[in-house]
Write a protein that holds these residues in place. Structure first.
Motif, PDB file in Angstrom:
ATOM      1  N   ARG A   2     -64.327 -50.263 -35.619  1.00 39.68           N
ATOM      2  CA  ARG A   2     -63.372 -50.121 -36.706  1.00 39.68           C
ATOM      3  C   ARG A   2     -62.041 -49.563 -36.185  1.00 39.68           C
ATOM      4  O   ARG A   2     -60.967 -50.043 -36.543  1.00 39.68           O
ATOM      5  CB  ARG A   2     -63.960 -49.193 -37.771  1.00 39.68           C
ATOM      6  N   LEU A   3     -62.127 -48.564 -35.332  1.00 38.48           N
ATOM      7  CA  LEU A   3     -60.918 -47.946 -34.772  1.00 38.48           C
ATOM      8  C   LEU A   3     -60.091 -48.959 -33.998  1.00 38.48           C
ATOM      9  O   LEU A   3     -58.892 -49.147 -34.257  1.00 38.48           O
ATOM     10  CB  LEU A   3     -61.311 -46.781 -33.860  1.00 38.48           C
ATOM     11  N   TYR A   4     -60.716 -49.640 -33.037  1.00 34.49           N
ATOM     12  CA  TYR A   4     -59.946 -50.519 -32.152  1.00 34.49           C
ATOM     13  C   TYR A   4     -59.533 -51.819 -32.832  1.00 34.49           C
ATOM     14  O   TYR A   4     -58.473 -52.366 -32.524  1.00 34.49           O
ATOM     15  CB  TYR A   4     -60.719 -50.767 -30.850  1.00 34.49           C
ATOM     16  N   THR A   5     -60.350 -52.310 -33.769  1.00 36.57           N
ATOM     17  CA  THR A   5     -59.919 -53.466 -34.556  1.00 36.57           C
ATOM     18  C   THR A   5     -58.672 -53.118 -35.357  1.00 36.57           C
ATOM     19  O   THR A   5     -57.706 -53.886 -35.420  1.00 36.57           O
ATOM     20  CB  THR A   5     -61.038 -53.929 -35.508  1.00 36.57           C
ATOM     21  N   GLY A   6     -58.690 -51.926 -35.957  1.00 35.04           N
ATOM     22  CA  GLY A   6     -57.535 -51.493 -36.733  1.00 35.04           C
ATOM     23  C   GLY A   6     -56.289 -51.337 -35.888  1.00 35.04           C
ATOM     24  O   GLY A   6     -55.192 -51.772 -36.278  1.00 35.04           O
ATOM     25  N   LEU A   7     -56.421 -50.758 -34.699  1.00 35.34           N
ATOM     26  CA  LEU A   7     -55.252 -50.542 -33.841  1.00 35.34           C
ATOM     27  C   LEU A   7     -54.680 -51.858 -33.320  1.00 35.34           C
ATOM     28  O   LEU A   7     -53.451 -52.027 -33.246  1.00 35.34           O
ATOM     29  CB  LEU A   7     -55.619 -49.617 -32.673  1.00 35.34           C
ATOM     30  N   VAL A   8     -55.557 -52.793 -32.952  1.00 33.24           N
ATOM     31  CA  VAL A   8     -55.077 -54.097 -32.484  1.00 33.24           C
ATOM     32  C   VAL A   8     -54.358 -54.835 -33.612  1.00 33.24           C
ATOM     33  O   VAL A   8     -53.277 -55.419 -33.418  1.00 33.24           O
ATOM     34  CB  VAL A   8     -56.242 -54.944 -31.922  1.00 33.24           C
ATOM     35  N   LEU A   9     -54.950 -54.821 -34.805  1.00 37.17           N
ATOM     36  CA  LEU A   9     -54.302 -55.470 -35.949  1.00 37.17           C
ATOM     37  C   LEU A   9     -52.982 -54.790 -36.294  1.00 37.17           C
ATOM     38  O   LEU A   9     -52.021 -55.447 -36.694  1.00 37.17           O
ATOM     39  CB  LEU A   9     -55.231 -55.443 -37.168  1.00 37.17           C
ATOM     40  N   TYR A  10     -52.924 -53.482 -36.131  1.00 34.20           N
ATOM     41  CA  TYR A  10     -51.693 -52.751 -36.412  1.00 34.20           C
ATOM     42  C   TYR A  10     -50.579 -53.223 -35.477  1.00 34.20           C
ATOM     43  O   TYR A  10     -49.460 -53.519 -35.912  1.00 34.20           O
ATOM     44  CB  TYR A  10     -51.930 -51.249 -36.237  1.00 34.20           C
ATOM     45  N   LEU A  60     -47.066 -27.223 -31.997  1.00 37.74           N
ATOM     46  CA  LEU A  60     -47.553 -27.242 -33.377  1.00 37.74           C
ATOM     47  C   LEU A  60     -49.052 -26.967 -33.466  1.00 37.74           C
ATOM     48  O   LEU A  60     -49.604 -26.874 -34.557  1.00 37.74           O
ATOM     49  CB  LEU A  60     -47.243 -28.604 -34.020  1.00 37.74           C
ATOM     50  N   ARG A  61     -49.698 -26.916 -32.299  1.00 35.87           N
ATOM     51  CA  ARG A  61     -51.132 -26.609 -32.202  1.00 35.87           C
ATOM     52  C   ARG A  61     -51.994 -27.624 -32.947  1.00 35.87           C
ATOM     53  O   ARG A  61     -53.017 -27.288 -33.546  1.00 35.87           O
ATOM     54  CB  ARG A  61     -51.406 -25.180 -32.703  1.00 35.87           C
ATOM     55  N   GLU A  62     -51.572 -28.873 -32.899  1.00 38.82           N
ATOM     56  CA  GLU A  62     -52.393 -29.966 -33.422  1.00 38.82           C
ATOM     57  C   GLU A  62     -53.364 -30.403 -32.328  1.00 38.82           C
ATOM     58  O   GLU A  62     -53.058 -30.321 -31.131  1.00 38.82           O
ATOM     59  CB  GLU A  62     -51.510 -31.134 -33.840  1.00 38.82           C
ATOM     60  N   ARG A  63     -54.517 -30.901 -32.733  1.00 37.82           N
ATOM     61  CA  ARG A  63     -55.542 -31.312 -31.772  1.00 37.82           C
ATOM     62  C   ARG A  63     -55.737 -32.826 -31.834  1.00 37.82           C
ATOM     63  O   ARG A  63     -56.209 -33.340 -32.843  1.00 37.82           O
ATOM     64  CB  ARG A  63     -56.863 -30.600 -32.066  1.00 37.82           C
ATOM     65  N   PRO A  64     -55.391 -33.549 -30.760  1.00 41.08           N
ATOM     66  CA  PRO A  64     -55.590 -35.005 -30.765  1.00 41.08           C
ATOM     67  C   PRO A  64     -57.059 -35.373 -30.623  1.00 41.08           C
ATOM     68  O   PRO A  64     -57.854 -34.609 -30.071  1.00 41.08           O
ATOM     69  CB  PRO A  64     -54.791 -35.463 -29.534  1.00 41.08           C
ATOM     70  N   GLY A  65     -57.389 -36.549 -31.142  1.00 41.39           N
ATOM     71  CA  GLY A  65     -58.727 -37.081 -30.979  1.00 41.39           C
ATOM     72  C   GLY A  65     -58.676 -38.407 -30.229  1.00 41.39           C
ATOM     73  O   GLY A  65     -57.620 -38.842 -29.768  1.00 41.39           O
ATOM     74  N   LEU A  66     -59.810 -39.052 -30.113  1.00 38.45           N
ATOM     75  CA  LEU A  66     -59.876 -40.353 -29.448  1.00 38.45           C
ATOM     76  C   LEU A  66     -58.938 -41.348 -30.116  1.00 38.45           C
ATOM     77  O   LEU A  66     -58.240 -42.116 -29.449  1.00 38.45           O
ATOM     78  CB  LEU A  66     -61.316 -40.881 -29.493  1.00 38.45           C
ATOM     79  N   GLY A  67     -58.901 -41.329 -31.446  1.00 34.83           N
ATOM     80  CA  GLY A  67     -58.030 -42.252 -32.169  1.00 34.83           C
ATOM     81  C   GLY A  67     -56.566 -41.988 -31.908  1.00 34.83           C
ATOM     82  O   GLY A  67     -55.756 -42.917 -31.880  1.00 34.83           O
ATOM     83  N   ALA A 116     -62.070 -44.810 -39.638  1.00 36.38           N
ATOM     84  CA  ALA A 116     -62.905 -44.583 -38.456  1.00 36.38           C
ATOM     85  C   ALA A 116     -63.026 -43.090 -38.154  1.00 36.38           C
ATOM     86  O   ALA A 116     -63.984 -42.648 -37.523  1.00 36.38           O
ATOM     87  CB  ALA A 116     -62.323 -45.313 -37.246  1.00 36.38           C
ATOM     88  N   ARG A 117     -62.023 -42.286 -38.583  1.00 38.18           N
ATOM     89  CA  ARG A 117     -62.051 -40.829 -38.491  1.00 38.18           C
ATOM     90  C   ARG A 117     -62.168 -40.321 -37.063  1.00 38.18           C
ATOM     91  O   ARG A 117     -63.003 -39.459 -36.755  1.00 38.18           O
ATOM     92  CB  ARG A 117     -63.169 -40.259 -39.362  1.00 38.18           C
ATOM     93  N   PHE A 118     -61.333 -40.849 -36.196  1.00 40.01           N
ATOM     94  CA  PHE A 118     -61.263 -40.347 -34.824  1.00 40.01           C
ATOM     95  C   PHE A 118     -59.935 -39.652 -34.548  1.00 40.01           C
ATOM     96  O   PHE A 118     -59.534 -39.514 -33.402  1.00 40.01           O
ATOM     97  CB  PHE A 118     -61.450 -41.502 -33.829  1.00 40.01           C
ATOM     98  N   GLY A 119     -59.240 -39.228 -35.593  1.00 41.61           N
ATOM     99  CA  GLY A 119     -57.991 -38.509 -35.401  1.00 41.61           C
ATOM    100  C   GLY A 119     -56.798 -39.328 -35.868  1.00 41.61           C
ATOM    101  O   GLY A 119     -56.814 -40.558 -35.806  1.00 41.61           O
ATOM    102  N   PRO A 120     -55.732 -38.666 -36.327  1.00 40.73           N
ATOM    103  CA  PRO A 120     -54.548 -39.359 -36.822  1.00 40.73           C
ATOM    104  C   PRO A 120     -53.698 -39.899 -35.690  1.00 40.73           C
ATOM    105  O   PRO A 120     -53.859 -39.507 -34.525  1.00 40.73           O
ATOM    106  CB  PRO A 120     -53.793 -38.255 -37.581  1.00 40.73           C
ATOM    107  N   GLY A 121     -52.784 -40.811 -36.022  1.00 46.09           N
ATOM    108  CA  GLY A 121     -51.816 -41.280 -35.048  1.00 46.09           C
ATOM    109  C   GLY A 121     -50.848 -40.164 -34.693  1.00 46.09           C
ATOM    110  O   GLY A 121     -50.741 -39.163 -35.408  1.00 46.09           O
ATOM    111  N   PRO A 122     -50.120 -40.302 -33.574  1.00 50.71           N
ATOM    112  CA  PRO A 122     -49.224 -39.214 -33.145  1.00 50.71           C
ATOM    113  C   PRO A 122     -48.153 -38.867 -34.163  1.00 50.71           C
ATOM    114  O   PRO A 122     -47.821 -37.693 -34.346  1.00 50.71           O
ATOM    115  CB  PRO A 122     -48.617 -39.755 -31.846  1.00 50.71           C
TER     116      PRO A 122
END
Length: 230
Positions: A2-10, A60-67, A116-122
């Protein structure tokens, strides 16, 4: 998937908007303007800009994820690949439907990679981080960031037009529709989402004051609504 399909389509949807040549979203006006002045492909500019924005997460002390990391890399690569495969249409009768289709695909892609809930975009993380640190409303912070990106991109020669207005008006409702239609991934046997409840895309922002996790679902819903609010 779901994550990578969404990113490619984006990335592909952004390429369609470029080929329609009727105006881009605020950030892509900036990307196109920088691309025109540096000679870099627009996809490369997307990657470099995403990485630069990600560096702003540190104070800003935000934590990135895989997404988050995947978003930085995959969207730009997919955009360049799609542009290389697509010819440049000339008639307006072709470009107008191309633009509309691109915006709809962008909304669907947003729904896919967010659920997919792997973290927000930058860029979304920058917005929520500034909201938390400054105490300003998400609406004000988001508007300020996107107006700054749009104005800078326009001065650099990025394409502003009907597509810019359409994107600004339609992407929020479309994203909300696809978020509801797609829903969240099925829960795994331990109650997590396919075993990813404690994965890299989740942080402790939703933990309640008692140190438990009861506030996490409510906090995630609140942040998702804030991101999608016009």
């Amino acid at each position: 998937m779901r994550l990578y399909t969404g990113l490619v389509l984006y990335g592909a949807s952004l390429a369609l908007m470029v080929r329609a040549d009727l105006g881009l979203g605020p950030w892509d006006v900036f990307h196109q303007g920088v691309s025109g002045h540096t000679g870099l492909t627009i996809g490369t500019v997307v990657i470099v800009t995403g990485a630069a924005v990600l560096l702003l997460w540190i104070p800003l002390r935000e934590r990135p994820g895989l997404g988050t990391v995947s978003n930085v890399i995959v969207v730009g690569l997919a955009m360049d690949a799609a542009l290389a495969l697509m010819p440049e249409p000339d008639p307006l009768a072709v470009r107008a439907p191309l633009l509309v289709g691109a915006v709809v695909i962008n909304g669907a892609a947003t729904g896919l990679y967010i659920t997919a809930r792997f973290g927000p975009g930058p860029r979304d993380g920058l917005m929520t981080g500034l909201h938390r640190v400054t105490g300003r409303s998400v609406r004000l912070v988001r508007t300020g960031i996107e107006v700054a990106a749009l104005a800078t991109g326009f001065l650099l020669g990025g394409t502003v037009g009907a597509g810019t207005v359409l994107y600004a008006l339609a992407i929020g409702p479309l994203s909300q529709f696809f978020l509801r239609a797609l829903g969240a991934p099925a829960a795994g046997p331990d109650g997590g989402r396919n075993g990813s409840e404690n994965g890299p895309g989740n942080d402790s922002d939703g933990v309640d004051g008692s140190g438990g996790t009861a506030g996490r679902p409510r906090e995630r819903r609140r942040r998702r609504r804030a991101i999608l609010r016009p």
